[in-house]
Design a protein around this motif. Structure first.
Motif, short mmCIF file in Angstrom:
data_model
loop_
_atom_site.label_atom_id
_atom_site.label_comp_id
_atom_site.label_asym_id
_atom_site.label_seq_id
_atom_site.Cartn_x
_atom_site.Cartn_y
_atom_site.Cartn_z
N VAL A 172 43.88 49.24 37.45
CA VAL A 172 43.64 47.87 37.03
C VAL A 172 42.26 47.71 36.38
O VAL A 172 42.07 46.87 35.52
CB VAL A 172 43.82 46.89 38.22
CG1 VAL A 172 42.75 47.13 39.27
CG2 VAL A 172 43.80 45.45 37.75
N SER A 205 39.28 46.08 30.77
CA SER A 205 39.76 44.81 30.24
C SER A 205 39.03 43.65 30.92
O SER A 205 38.56 43.79 32.05
CB SER A 205 41.26 44.68 30.46
OG SER A 205 41.56 44.73 31.85
N PRO A 244 38.29 40.31 33.08
CA PRO A 244 38.97 39.80 34.28
C PRO A 244 39.84 38.60 33.94
O PRO A 244 39.60 37.88 32.97
CB PRO A 244 37.81 39.41 35.20
CG PRO A 244 36.67 39.14 34.27
CD PRO A 244 36.83 40.11 33.14
N HIS A 245 40.85 38.38 34.77
CA HIS A 245 41.75 37.25 34.57
C HIS A 245 41.19 35.97 35.18
O HIS A 245 41.42 34.87 34.65
CB HIS A 245 43.11 37.56 35.18
CG HIS A 245 43.81 38.69 34.50
ND1 HIS A 245 43.82 39.97 35.02
CD2 HIS A 245 44.50 38.76 33.33
CE1 HIS A 245 44.50 40.77 34.21
NE2 HIS A 245 44.93 40.05 33.19
N TRP A 251 41.14 40.81 38.83
CA TRP A 251 42.18 41.21 37.89
C TRP A 251 43.56 41.03 38.53
O TRP A 251 43.75 41.35 39.70
CB TRP A 251 42.00 42.67 37.48
CG TRP A 251 40.89 42.89 36.51
CD1 TRP A 251 40.99 43.00 35.14
CD2 TRP A 251 39.49 43.06 36.82
NE1 TRP A 251 39.74 43.21 34.59
CE2 TRP A 251 38.80 43.25 35.59
CE3 TRP A 251 38.75 43.05 38.01
CZ2 TRP A 251 37.43 43.43 35.52
CZ3 TRP A 251 37.38 43.22 37.94
CH2 TRP A 251 36.74 43.41 36.70
N TYR A 260 45.72 39.39 42.97
CA TYR A 260 44.49 39.65 42.23
C TYR A 260 43.58 40.52 43.09
O TYR A 260 43.59 40.43 44.33
CB TYR A 260 43.76 38.34 41.91
CG TYR A 260 44.54 37.39 41.04
CD1 TYR A 260 44.36 37.36 39.66
CD2 TYR A 260 45.47 36.52 41.61
CE1 TYR A 260 45.09 36.48 38.87
CE2 TYR A 260 46.20 35.64 40.82
CZ TYR A 260 46.00 35.63 39.45
OH TYR A 260 46.72 34.76 38.67
#
Length: 215
Positions: free
Chosen positions: A127, A131, A133-134, A153, A164
């Motif tokens: 994960v 990228s 983080p959400h 994430w 998450y």
């Protein structure tokens, strides 16, 4: 509620240490720390968790409107202390019906958070691939008295829940929510408190026991 220790990675039975091994052992995952029977929501359950905790004991604070603390779980034994903790909170979902969230703090390799999320491994795996983080959570506690932000994430686990993961105070921090659409709660930035903080006098509201803590 389970009456005996189980494997934190699969909730299966474990064998206690004996003459030939000092480890708790799962028939599927080998040597593990034992997941202890869950504790009912209330001051006594919280006190038992705080007595043994070697990792944070996270709760949202303030709780979302209408939410209550609904259960506790730990991973570890008398020798190790609790190397993983879980706190369940429950309340009205933002989209529809009731919702549940379990917050897990654990050392790497324990596997409780991954089990709640529905992952096969003990840790979150790939994960963290660079990228963005959400979502982010704000945390505070003994090692972060001024608070700081924790990137989180989303992970792909079981379809009936949202999960998450991030890292806080050197341990994994997991947030797992039921049903899956309850994940929108994470878009409203939450503040987490570590209930181990000395001298903290919080009047936690408790509700009925959540079966999600026994997943």
């Amino acid at each position: 509620m389970r009456a005996e220790p189980t494997c934190p990675r699969c909730a299966g039975p474990v064998h206690a240490p004996g003459l030939w091994s000092s480890d708790w052992a799962c028939g599927v995952h080998g040597a593990v720390l034992p997941r202890q029977p869950s504790k009912r929501p209330g001051p006594d359950g919280l006190a038992a968790v705080l007595r043994d905790a070697r990792v944070p004991v996270w709760t949202p604070w303030p709780l979302p409107l209408g939410w209550l603390v609904t259960g506790f779980a730990t991973v570890g034994d008398d020798r190790s202390g609790a190397r993983g903790t879980a706190v369940a909170v429950s309340g009205p979902g933002l989209l529809s019906g009731p919702a549940d969230m379990v917050l897990v703090a654990e050392e790497p390799g324990v596997g409780l958070g991954a089990h709640y999320a529905g992952l096969d491994g003990a840790d979150p795996g790939e994960v963290f691939d660079g990228s963005p983080p959400h979502v982010k959570l704000d945390v505070s506690g003994p090692a972060a008295t001024c608070g700081h932000s924790v990137p989180m994430w989303a992970v792909d686990g079981k379809p009936d829940r949202a999960a998450y993961v991030g890292e806080a105070m050197g341990n994994w921090l997991w947030a797992v929510l039921w049903p899956a659409d309850a994940g929108v709660l994470m878009l409203e930035r939450q503040n987490l408190l570590d209930l181990r903080e000395p001298g903290m006098d919080i009047d936690l509201p408790y509700g009925a026991y959540s079966p999600c803590i026994d997943e």
